[in-house]
Design a protein around this motif. Structure first.
Motif, PDB file in Angstrom:
ATOM      1  N   ILE A  31       0.851  -1.186   0.000  1.00 29.55           N
ATOM      2  CA  ILE A  31       0.000   0.000   0.000  1.00 29.55           C
ATOM      3  C   ILE A  31       0.889   1.239   0.000  1.00 29.55           C
ATOM      4  CG2 ILE A  31      -1.747   1.305   1.282  1.00 29.55           C
ATOM      5  CD1 ILE A  31      -2.636  -1.385   2.511  1.00 29.55           C
ATOM      6  N   ALA A  32       0.512   2.231  -0.779  1.00 29.95           N
ATOM      7  CA  ALA A  32       1.238   3.501  -0.828  1.00 29.95           C
ATOM      8  C   ALA A  32       0.255   4.653  -0.707  1.00 29.95           C
ATOM      9  CB  ALA A  32       2.030   3.625  -2.120  1.00 29.95           C
ATOM     10  N   ASP A  33       0.714   5.740  -0.116  1.00 32.01           N
ATOM     11  CA  ASP A  33      -0.089   6.960  -0.143  1.00 32.01           C
ATOM     12  C   ASP A  33      -0.208   7.442  -1.575  1.00 32.01           C
ATOM     13  OD1 ASP A  33      -0.419   7.037   2.618  1.00 32.01           O
ATOM     14  OD2 ASP A  33       1.409   8.195   2.938  1.00 32.01           O
ATOM     15  N   ALA A  34      -1.275   8.130  -1.878  1.00 29.14           N
ATOM     16  CA  ALA A  34      -1.525   8.573  -3.250  1.00 29.14           C
ATOM     17  C   ALA A  34      -0.438   9.506  -3.766  1.00 29.14           C
ATOM     18  CB  ALA A  34      -2.886   9.248  -3.338  1.00 29.14           C
ATOM     19  N   ASP A  35       0.225  10.203  -2.869  1.00 27.28           N
ATOM     20  CA  ASP A  35       1.282  11.138  -3.291  1.00 27.28           C
ATOM     21  C   ASP A  35       2.674  10.626  -2.939  1.00 27.28           C
ATOM     22  OD1 ASP A  35       1.059  11.306  -0.578  1.00 27.28           O
ATOM     23  OD2 ASP A  35       0.847  13.495  -0.474  1.00 27.28           O
ATOM     24  N   ALA A  36       2.834   9.299  -2.911  1.00 29.14           N
ATOM     25  CA  ALA A  36       4.089   8.705  -2.440  1.00 29.14           C
ATOM     26  C   ALA A  36       5.210   8.713  -3.470  1.00 29.14           C
ATOM     27  CB  ALA A  36       3.834   7.271  -1.988  1.00 29.14           C
ATOM     28  N   ALA A  37       4.917   9.024  -4.718  1.00 29.10           N
ATOM     29  CA  ALA A  37       5.960   8.993  -5.757  1.00 29.10           C
ATOM     30  C   ALA A  37       6.001  10.315  -6.510  1.00 29.10           C
ATOM     31  CB  ALA A  37       5.713   7.827  -6.714  1.00 29.10           C
ATOM     32  N   SER A  78      -5.270   6.369  -1.116  1.00 31.60           N
ATOM     33  CA  SER A  78      -4.251   5.319  -1.056  1.00 31.60           C
ATOM     34  C   SER A  78      -4.274   4.497  -2.336  1.00 31.60           C
ATOM     35  CB  SER A  78      -4.486   4.390   0.145  1.00 31.60           C
ATOM     36  OG  SER A  78      -4.338   5.075   1.359  1.00 31.60           O
ATOM     37  N   VAL A  79      -3.135   3.903  -2.631  1.00 30.28           N
ATOM     38  CA  VAL A  79      -3.016   3.022  -3.787  1.00 30.28           C
ATOM     39  C   VAL A  79      -2.611   1.638  -3.300  1.00 30.28           C
ATOM     40  CG1 VAL A  79      -1.783   2.537  -5.930  1.00 30.28           C
ATOM     41  CG2 VAL A  79      -2.380   4.893  -5.343  1.00 30.28           C
ATOM     42  N   ILE A  80      -3.404   0.641  -3.645  1.00 28.27           N
ATOM     43  CA  ILE A  80      -3.062  -0.749  -3.340  1.00 28.27           C
ATOM     44  C   ILE A  80      -2.375  -1.323  -4.566  1.00 28.27           C
ATOM     45  CG2 ILE A  80      -3.958  -3.015  -2.694  1.00 28.27           C
ATOM     46  CD1 ILE A  80      -6.466  -1.463  -1.652  1.00 28.27           C
ATOM     47  N   SER A  81      -1.137  -1.743  -4.407  1.00 28.92           N
ATOM     48  CA  SER A  81      -0.361  -2.282  -5.526  1.00 28.92           C
ATOM     49  C   SER A  81      -0.244  -3.791  -5.376  1.00 28.92           C
ATOM     50  CB  SER A  81       1.031  -1.641  -5.544  1.00 28.92           C
ATOM     51  OG  SER A  81       1.756  -2.046  -6.681  1.00 28.92           O
TER      52      SER A  81
END
Length: 355
Positions: A31-37, A78-81
């Motif tokens: 899982i990453a925050d939407a602004d993580a990259a 959030s983004v689930i990868s």
């Protein structure tokens, strides 16, 4: 008599979500925050400015949406990868010495990954909707302006290697990636860390020198781009480097040392190679007309490139083979209705006659 109370720990939503994902065939989860990259926006802009996307105009036309999840959907939190393995049993490089065999990228030898991964993503989405009231979500598998690889790195699935593809410590470079954007904030995973070190095997192996620098790929020289995305004659100076590749290329992935940890036992069964796609003979590909092409490649991602590109690729491979038995069919293809097929066949004939 005293009794001691025992606290029962309820699994977190994130851990239950991961368990549900693994039950559906995903071997990698994060899982990453939407602004993580945030670095993605700048890197993408420079890559496009340098023209490295070639004919892939859609990369440029939707760059703002592609650069960040919120650019595509402002409500995402959030983004689930997720990753699904397609690790091969055999070394893809083994066919490099068999000039009469057309090399097809490992990912395209089984069922179409779009269908398999999307089906699993939809099932996971249904599970989430029952668990989280008022949840909104969007799911993607290589069909929208989503930067799956930087997001997967931010979610801890691995890191983007010097060949620009994702590398996993457990699954090597053989992962199909999917993503689910959700409107709630979930606990993020620990981001991936670059472990390439001083290794540059993927840079050195490329037959067409598609890497101007580590972590950069020039699609205009990449065999995967040339044989799949490029619709037209392939530049002559790159044709010998294509060798016997007829759909995609795994060379830079195959030599990655991290692939020694990738186990084919983790591969989703849907991606088991079809016999006719694992080692097709050029002599069977060159005579294909459109109906026979569609019949052979039904249910495969290869079908979308069409007969003309596939026969063009096979003609170039035949020209590189040194096998004069292809001269009759290549002579016939010189009059093909497709200009790019006729061009490739004419070049291939010249190569064989010169040898």
């Amino acid at each position: 008599m005293s009794t001691s109370s025992q606290t029962i720990m309820t699994p977190s939503l994130e851990s239950r979500l991961e368990s549900a994902a693994r039950d559906l065939g995903f071997v990698a989860f994060g899982i990453a925050d939407a602004d993580a990259a945030p670095h993605t926006v700048k890197r993408l802009a420079q890559w496009l400015a340098d023209g490295c996307h070639g004919d892939m105009i859609w990369m440029e036309s939707r760059a703002e949406q592609r650069g960040s999840p919120k650019g595509l959907w402002p409500d995402v939190q959030s983004v689930i990868s997720l990753g699904m393995s397609y690790a091969p049993t055999e070394d893809p490089m083994a066919l490099a010495q068999h000039a009469d065999i057309g090399r097809i990228s490992v990912y395209a030898q089984g069922a179409d990954y779009h269908d398999i991964v999307k089906k699993a993503l939809k099932a996971l989405a249904r599970w989430m909707v029952t668990e989280i009231p008022d949840l909104q979500l969007k799911l993607f598998v290589d069909t929208a302006p989503v930067m799956e690889k930087p997001l997967a790195e931010a979610a801890g699935l691995g890191w983007q290697g010097k060949h620009s593809n994702l590398v996993s410590r457990d699954h090597g470079s053989w992962l199909f990636l999917g993503a689910i954007y959700v409107s709630v904030a979930l606990k993020p995973s620990v981001a991936g860390r670059d472990r390439c070190g001083s290794c540059d095997a993927c840079q050195r192996i490329c037959p067409t020198n598609a890497f101007p620098a580590p972590y950069q790929v020039d699609a205009r020289r990449c065999i995967s781009y040339l044989t799949i995305e490029h619709d037209g004659p392939i530049p002559e100076e790159l044709r010998q480097g294509i060798g016997n590749h007829i759909y995609g290329c795994d060379d830079c992935l195959s030599v990655c040392p991290w692939n020694k940890f990738a186990q084919s036992a983790h591969r989703h069964r849907a991606f088991l190679p079809r016999a006719e796609l694992s080692a097709p003979e050029l002599g069977d590909i060159l005579p294909l007309d459109d109906p026979s092409f569609r019949q052979i490649f039904a249910g495969s991602p290869i079908k979308r490139i069409g007969r003309n590109r596939m026969v063009r690729n096979a003609a170039i491979a035949a020209g590189n083979s040194g096998n004069n038995s292809y001269i009759p069919i290549l002579t016939q293809l010189c009059g093909d209705e497709s200009a790019m097929v006729a061009d490739a066949a004419t070049w291939a004939l010249a190569q064989l006659r010169r040898r």
